[in-house]
Write a protein that holds these residues in place. Structure first.
Motif, PDB file in Angstrom:
ATOM      1  N   ASP A  15       0.761  -1.038  -0.010  1.00 11.51           N
ATOM      2  CA  ASP A  15       0.032  -0.040  -0.121  1.00 11.51           C
ATOM      3  C   ASP A  15       0.825   1.230   0.070  1.00 11.51           C
ATOM      4  OD1 ASP A  15      -2.696  -0.784   0.104  1.00 11.51           O
ATOM      5  OD2 ASP A  15      -2.066  -1.697   1.920  1.00 11.51           O
ATOM      6  N   ALA A  16       1.922   1.303   0.727  1.00 11.06           N
ATOM      7  CA  ALA A  16       3.153   2.502   0.842  1.00 11.06           C
ATOM      8  C   ALA A  16       3.471   2.801  -0.733  1.00 11.06           C
ATOM      9  CB  ALA A  16       4.024   1.854   2.001  1.00 11.06           C
ATOM     10  N   VAL A  26      -9.911   4.412  14.014  1.00 10.02           N
ATOM     11  CA  VAL A  26     -10.540   5.871  14.123  1.00 10.02           C
ATOM     12  C   VAL A  26     -10.231   6.675  13.050  1.00 10.02           C
ATOM     13  CG1 VAL A  26     -11.197   7.684  15.560  1.00 10.02           C
ATOM     14  CG2 VAL A  26     -10.792   5.885  16.773  1.00 10.02           C
ATOM     15  N   ALA A  27     -11.024   6.643  12.017  1.00  8.29           N
ATOM     16  CA  ALA A  27     -11.064   7.428  10.828  1.00  8.29           C
ATOM     17  C   ALA A  27     -11.941   8.701  10.955  1.00  8.29           C
ATOM     18  CB  ALA A  27     -11.163   6.534   9.652  1.00  8.29           C
ATOM     19  N   LYS A  28     -11.636   9.556  11.715  1.00  6.37           N
ATOM     20  CA  LYS A  28     -12.538  10.716  11.949  1.00  6.37           C
ATOM     21  C   LYS A  28     -11.607  11.794  11.509  1.00  6.37           C
ATOM     22  CE  LYS A  28     -15.858   8.939  14.841  1.00  6.37           C
ATOM     23  NZ  LYS A  28     -17.248   8.908  14.631  1.00  6.37           N
ATOM     24  N   PRO A  29     -12.320  12.937  10.956  1.00  2.30           N
ATOM     25  CA  PRO A  29     -11.736  14.309  10.693  1.00  2.30           C
ATOM     26  C   PRO A  29     -11.307  14.904  11.828  1.00  2.30           C
ATOM     27  CG  PRO A  29     -14.098  14.625  10.610  1.00  2.30           C
ATOM     28  CD  PRO A  29     -13.889  13.051  10.821  1.00  2.30           C
ATOM     29  N   LYS A  75      -5.811   1.981   5.307  1.00  2.25           N
ATOM     30  CA  LYS A  75      -6.017   0.834   4.372  1.00  2.25           C
ATOM     31  C   LYS A  75      -6.608  -0.313   4.925  1.00  2.25           C
ATOM     32  CE  LYS A  75      -5.028   3.184   0.501  1.00  2.25           C
ATOM     33  NZ  LYS A  75      -5.847   3.204  -0.941  1.00  2.25           N
ATOM     34  N   LYS A  76      -7.259  -1.116   4.254  1.00  5.42           N
ATOM     35  CA  LYS A  76      -7.950  -2.211   4.459  1.00  5.42           C
ATOM     36  C   LYS A  76      -6.945  -3.418   4.830  1.00  5.42           C
ATOM     37  CE  LYS A  76     -11.351  -5.753   3.419  1.00  5.42           C
ATOM     38  NZ  LYS A  76     -12.231  -6.258   2.179  1.00  5.42           N
TER      39      LYS A  76
END
Length: 284
Positions: free
Chosen positions: A55-56, A275-278, A257-258
């Protein structure tokens, strides 16, 4: 005249192609520039894995991971630009550093995860079973003690003063203690070892894992991701001057990423809650 025109056109073509070539080389260089990520503990292990991931590579990121065992030193190195991005601290820790720092300020790039703190007990299976006069072990570390008291409040066991500090609040700031609970202050790394000697213990997830405890299954009550726990969410941080760096911001995308999340979930048994928060979620 015709030959002169052709010669001029040829020169122009060479110059344009040369410029395009330089631009391409510059773009390629920027894509492959190494980003130094400073980290510690389990975060260091996670970013070592991320740095080697496909992914990187797909995002055009070349990452070097550096281990620094002192959080203040790591933040200073980041603020001064010796470390590009760091991955180890909670939102509260970040705010406290920026408030006190004299070497420079940090900027948050994005959220990563939260490790829930839990209430553990060998005697009781529910918080409601904890009797009057029970002894609860809390960390003597100020930030961990404050976090534990907020969790006890959320569990309905105590009430705290209105101006309670999530960073420096202590047992002296308890407003109401209807069960007349007793509090034993301990080194926060010894939680699992004192579990048999008290009625309940507040233990951070890092310490719990080291003591072979799983916060989601072994605790009788634990934190969830909501506004009451937002200060405990971990972030990626960089020097303030780099807050808009596009490559650095890609690290946030990369972390979520998954494939990366599947690795983290398997390795840490789901206790590092994604935690994928703005950032606006933390700033409320």
């Amino acid at each position: 005249m015709k030959k002169s025109y052709l010669w001029i056109i040829g020169v122009i073509v060479v110059v344009v192609l040369g410029a395009l070539g330089l631009h391409a080389l510059s773009s390629q260089k920027s894509k492959t520039s190494t980003i130094t990520v400073g980290s510690m503990g389990s975060d260091y292990a996670i970013w070592q894995h991320i740095a080697k991931s496909e992914d990187a590579k797909k995002l055009g990121l070349k990452i070097k991971v550096k281990q620094v065992t002192d959080g203040v030193a790591l933040n200073k190195a980041t603020a001064e630009g010796n470390i590009d991005v760091n991955a180890f601290q909670s939102w509260t820790y970040y705010l406290a550093f920026n408030k006190q720092s004299k070497v420079g300020k940090l900027a948050a790039l994005g959220t990563t995860y939260m490790e829930p703190m839990g209430i553990y007990s060998k005697k009781y299976k529910k918080v409601s079973e904890i009797p009057d006069g029970a002894t609860i072990a809390v960390a003597n570390n100020p930030s961990q003690q404050a976090r534990g008291l907020i969790l006890l409040k959320k569990a309905g066991l105590i009430k705290l003063k209105k101006n309670f500090s999530s960073a420096l609040g202590s047992i002296n700031d308890i407003k109401s203690n209807p069960k007349k609970l007793k509090f034993k202050q301990i080194d926060d790394t010894t939680g699992p070892r004192v579990l048999h000697t008290v009625d309940a213990v507040l233990i951070s997830n890092t310490v719990a894992l080291e003591g072979h405890l799983h916060v989601l299954t072994d605790s009788i009550y634990h934190e969830n991701v909501d506004q009451s726990t937002k200060d405990n969410i971990n972030i990626l941080a960089t020097a303030k001057k780099n807050k808009n760096n596009a490559a650095y911001k890609k690290l946030v995308t990369l972390y979520h990423k998954k494939n990366i999340q599947n690795y983290i979930k398997d390795k840490y048994y789901g206790t590092k809650v994604n935690v994928a928060k703005p950032l606006s979620y933390l700033e409320k």
